[in-house]
Design a protein around this motif. Structure first.
Motif, PDB file in Angstrom:
ATOM      1  N   ALA A  49       0.837  -1.200   0.000  1.00 20.39           N
ATOM      2  CA  ALA A  49       0.000   0.000   0.000  1.00 20.39           C
ATOM      3  C   ALA A  49       0.874   1.252   0.000  1.00 20.39           C
ATOM      4  O   ALA A  49       1.948   1.270   0.624  1.00 20.39           O
ATOM      5  CB  ALA A  49      -0.908  -0.001   1.221  1.00 20.39           C
ATOM      6  N   PRO A  50       0.471   2.315  -0.699  1.00 17.76           N
ATOM      7  CA  PRO A  50       1.261   3.550  -0.709  1.00 17.76           C
ATOM      8  C   PRO A  50       1.491   4.079   0.703  1.00 17.76           C
ATOM      9  O   PRO A  50       0.613   3.977   1.572  1.00 17.76           O
ATOM     10  CB  PRO A  50       0.395   4.513  -1.522  1.00 17.76           C
ATOM     11  N   SER A  51       2.664   4.637   0.912  1.00 20.21           N
ATOM     12  CA  SER A  51       3.030   5.200   2.210  1.00 20.21           C
ATOM     13  C   SER A  51       2.759   6.698   2.273  1.00 20.21           C
ATOM     14  O   SER A  51       3.212   7.370   3.205  1.00 20.21           O
ATOM     15  CB  SER A  51       4.519   4.935   2.487  1.00 20.21           C
ATOM     16  N   THR A  52       2.042   7.223   1.287  1.00 18.48           N
ATOM     17  CA  THR A  52       1.796   8.656   1.211  1.00 18.48           C
ATOM     18  C   THR A  52       0.391   8.919   0.708  1.00 18.48           C
ATOM     19  O   THR A  52      -0.197   8.068   0.025  1.00 18.48           O
ATOM     20  CB  THR A  52       2.818   9.329   0.274  1.00 18.48           C
ATOM     21  N   ASP A  53      -0.147  10.089   1.044  1.00 16.57           N
ATOM     22  CA  ASP A  53      -1.454  10.480   0.532  1.00 16.57           C
ATOM     23  C   ASP A  53      -1.342  11.059  -0.866  1.00 16.57           C
ATOM     24  O   ASP A  53      -2.060  10.668  -1.785  1.00 16.57           O
ATOM     25  CB  ASP A  53      -2.122  11.485   1.478  1.00 16.57           C
ATOM     26  N   ASP A  54      -0.425  11.991  -1.072  1.00 18.11           N
ATOM     27  CA  ASP A  54      -0.163  12.580  -2.383  1.00 18.11           C
ATOM     28  C   ASP A  54       1.238  12.222  -2.849  1.00 18.11           C
ATOM     29  O   ASP A  54       2.105  11.855  -2.042  1.00 18.11           O
ATOM     30  CB  ASP A  54      -0.307  14.107  -2.329  1.00 18.11           C
ATOM     31  N   LEU A  55       1.483  12.336  -4.158  1.00 19.84           N
ATOM     32  CA  LEU A  55       2.781  11.985  -4.726  1.00 19.84           C
ATOM     33  C   LEU A  55       3.891  12.800  -4.078  1.00 19.84           C
ATOM     34  O   LEU A  55       3.707  13.991  -3.756  1.00 19.84           O
ATOM     35  CB  LEU A  55       2.780  12.242  -6.235  1.00 19.84           C
ATOM     36  N   ILE A  56       5.042  12.181  -3.912  1.00 19.81           N
ATOM     37  CA  ILE A  56       6.214  12.844  -3.341  1.00 19.81           C
ATOM     38  C   ILE A  56       7.292  12.970  -4.407  1.00 19.81           C
ATOM     39  O   ILE A  56       7.696  11.981  -5.023  1.00 19.81           O
ATOM     40  CB  ILE A  56       6.788  12.062  -2.145  1.00 19.81           C
ATOM     41  N   TYR A  57       7.776  14.197  -4.629  1.00 14.12           N
ATOM     42  CA  TYR A  57       8.920  14.477  -5.488  1.00 14.12           C
ATOM     43  C   TYR A  57      10.059  14.938  -4.583  1.00 14.12           C
ATOM     44  O   TYR A  57       9.923  15.950  -3.884  1.00 14.12           O
ATOM     45  CB  TYR A  57       8.598  15.588  -6.482  1.00 14.12           C
ATOM     46  N   ALA A  58      11.180  14.218  -4.594  1.00 13.61           N
ATOM     47  CA  ALA A  58      12.253  14.500  -3.649  1.00 13.61           C
ATOM     48  C   ALA A  58      13.574  14.788  -4.357  1.00 13.61           C
ATOM     49  O   ALA A  58      14.005  14.019  -5.221  1.00 13.61           O
ATOM     50  CB  ALA A  58      12.427  13.324  -2.692  1.00 13.61           C
ATOM     51  N   LEU A  59      14.201  15.900  -3.966  1.00 11.27           N
ATOM     52  CA  LEU A  59      15.583  16.198  -4.355  1.00 11.27           C
ATOM     53  C   LEU A  59      16.479  15.799  -3.196  1.00 11.27           C
ATOM     54  O   LEU A  59      16.287  16.245  -2.063  1.00 11.27           O
ATOM     55  CB  LEU A  59      15.746  17.693  -4.656  1.00 11.27           C
ATOM     56  N   HIS A  60      17.467  14.954  -3.480  1.00 11.03           N
ATOM     57  CA  HIS A  60      18.392  14.461  -2.458  1.00 11.03           C
ATOM     58  C   HIS A  60      19.794  14.491  -3.062  1.00 11.03           C
ATOM     59  O   HIS A  60      19.946  14.321  -4.283  1.00 11.03           O
ATOM     60  CB  HIS A  60      18.003  13.030  -2.051  1.00 11.03           C
ATOM     61  N   PRO A  61      20.832  14.687  -2.255  1.00 13.15           N
ATOM     62  CA  PRO A  61      22.194  14.696  -2.812  1.00 13.15           C
ATOM     63  C   PRO A  61      22.541  13.459  -3.623  1.00 13.15           C
ATOM     64  O   PRO A  61      23.353  13.517  -4.561  1.00 13.15           O
ATOM     65  CB  PRO A  61      23.077  14.808  -1.558  1.00 13.15           C
TER      66      PRO A  61
END
Length: 392
Positions: A192-204
């Motif tokens: 099951a998704p771990s989020t309600d809305d989509l996550i866009y992540a910038l990470h090093p």
């Protein structure tokens, strides 16, 4: 055979155009080089803009979408270990809906079969000719027999590798392309998704994204090198990368069995015209965007909505909308290209920059850009307006 519109390609664009024509009583034939099973098995993304949902609903094709689609009122932008929400409903009063392209194709094909639409699968050696004259002909082979389909118009909905774009006169065709120095490793996982809305992540370490396919299936992505091999990415390495790049305090990324994984290069492509004579292009046959802005399927639907309307108005005696189709569709497409490029460059780490100091400068400037976007109502409204969809 004789028909009004010959549609080449039974993907979402070709099937949707068929429904627009069917609702108006316009004869058409859809030619597809693959089998029915192959068409139904093609896995693609499926974030639908508000306008795309409205088009599907207007044709009465939204029963399953309304039941199973996941409506989202925004997205999360994540950087420096912080996650910030961009609320589309609050900013522009619009939403997006996650509904897999495969499911949408299944719905549209089932309704075509109920209507008895003329769809020819396993059509090989498809070749349109005479499209600059008054009697276009599409030749194709089925079960070893050569056929000719005469029509008033031919529509190329056959994707980037199809036959229709190369059939345009080379003198009238210029292509604009850009390859990006990164790719996406995408997975489907039975969790099951771990989020309600989509996550866009910038990470090093690179970009990461948490999307979903349904209430029980998650879709996740990692930025990788364009020449990366899927064989080098074990399930354990993928989950470790996702945990690192998506992790924030007080939140847990749930893991599950990975059922599919693949690597997709990222590029932009636009052709200078979507029409010549009686041949018209829609969707990937004429343009491709990087997936960051979720615009590929929606761009195809926008083309089809515009072309379908123009074809109906032509039958009613007005040739002007059909004559202006290419210009109008491309004007919208270039705005979509800009948004997709902007999202892509803002959220991906530019490992290709050879100088470490220049790389660090670029990364810090991206963080500054994200701080501005998530801190300004005007900037967030602009993002929301474009992500939820420009008018058709």
């Amino acid at each position: 055979m004789q028909t009004s519109v010959a549609i080449i390609g039974a993907g979402p664009a070709g099937l949707l155009l068929g429904h627009i024509l069917a609702q108006a009583g316009v004869p058409f034939v859809i030619l597809e080089r693959s089998s029915r099973e192959h068409v139904l098995g093609r896995i693609r993304a499926g974030v639908l803009e508000q306008g795309s949902v409205d088009i599907v609903a207007s044709l009465g094709l939204d029963a399953n979408l309304r039941e199973r689609g996941l409506e989202h009122g925004g997205i999360h932008l994540q950087y420096e270990g912080e996650r910030r929400h961009v609320d589309f409903r609050e900013l522009v009063g619009r939403t997006v809906t996650v509904y897999g392209q495969q499911a949408l194709v299944t719905d549209m094909l089932a309704e075509h079969e109920r209507l008895g639409s003329d769809i020819v699968f396993d059509a090989s050696d498809v070749s349109p000719r005479g499209t600059d004259g008054a009697d276009p002909v599409v030749g194709y082979t089925r079960d070893g027999i050569r056929h000719e389909l005469h029509s008033d118009f031919v529509v190329g909905a056959d994707g980037y590798h199809g036959i229709c774009r190369p059939s345009l006169p080379s003198r009238s065709l210029t292509t604009y392309e850009r390859s990006y120095p990164f790719a996406w490793l995408g997975i489907l996982a039975d969790v099951a998704p771990s989020t309600d809305d989509l996550i866009y992540a910038l990470h090093p370490d690179g970009f990461a994204m948490h999307s979903m396919r349904s209430r029980r299936v998650s879709r996740l992505y990692l930025q990788v090198e364009p020449d990366a091999s899927i064989d080098d990415w074990s399930d354990e390495r993928i989950w470790d990368g996702l945990q690192t790049r998506l992790g924030v305090d007080g939140w847990t990324l749930e893991q599950g069995p990975i059922t599919e994984k693949s690597i997709t290069p990222m590029r932009s492509f636009v052709t200078s015209t979507l029409s010549s004579g009686r041949l018209f292009l829609v969707g990937d046959a004429g343009h491709i965007v990087p997936p960051t802005g979720a615009k590929g399927l929606n761009s195809a639907i926008a083309d089809v909505a515009l072309l379908g309307r123009a074809l109906l108005e032509q039958r009613a005696g007005d040739d002007a909308p059909l004559a202006s189709y290419s210009d109008q569709a491309l004007a919208r497409q270039w705005q979509v290209q800009h948004f997709s490029q902007w999202m892509t460059e803002m959220l991906h780490v530019h490992h290709e920059v050879p100088d470490a100091a220049a790389r660090a400068f670029r990364y810090r400037s991206q963080v500054g850009q994200l701080e501005y976007v998530t801190g300004s109502q005007h900037a967030m409204a602009s993002l929301a307006e474009q992500y939820a969809g420009l008018p058709f």
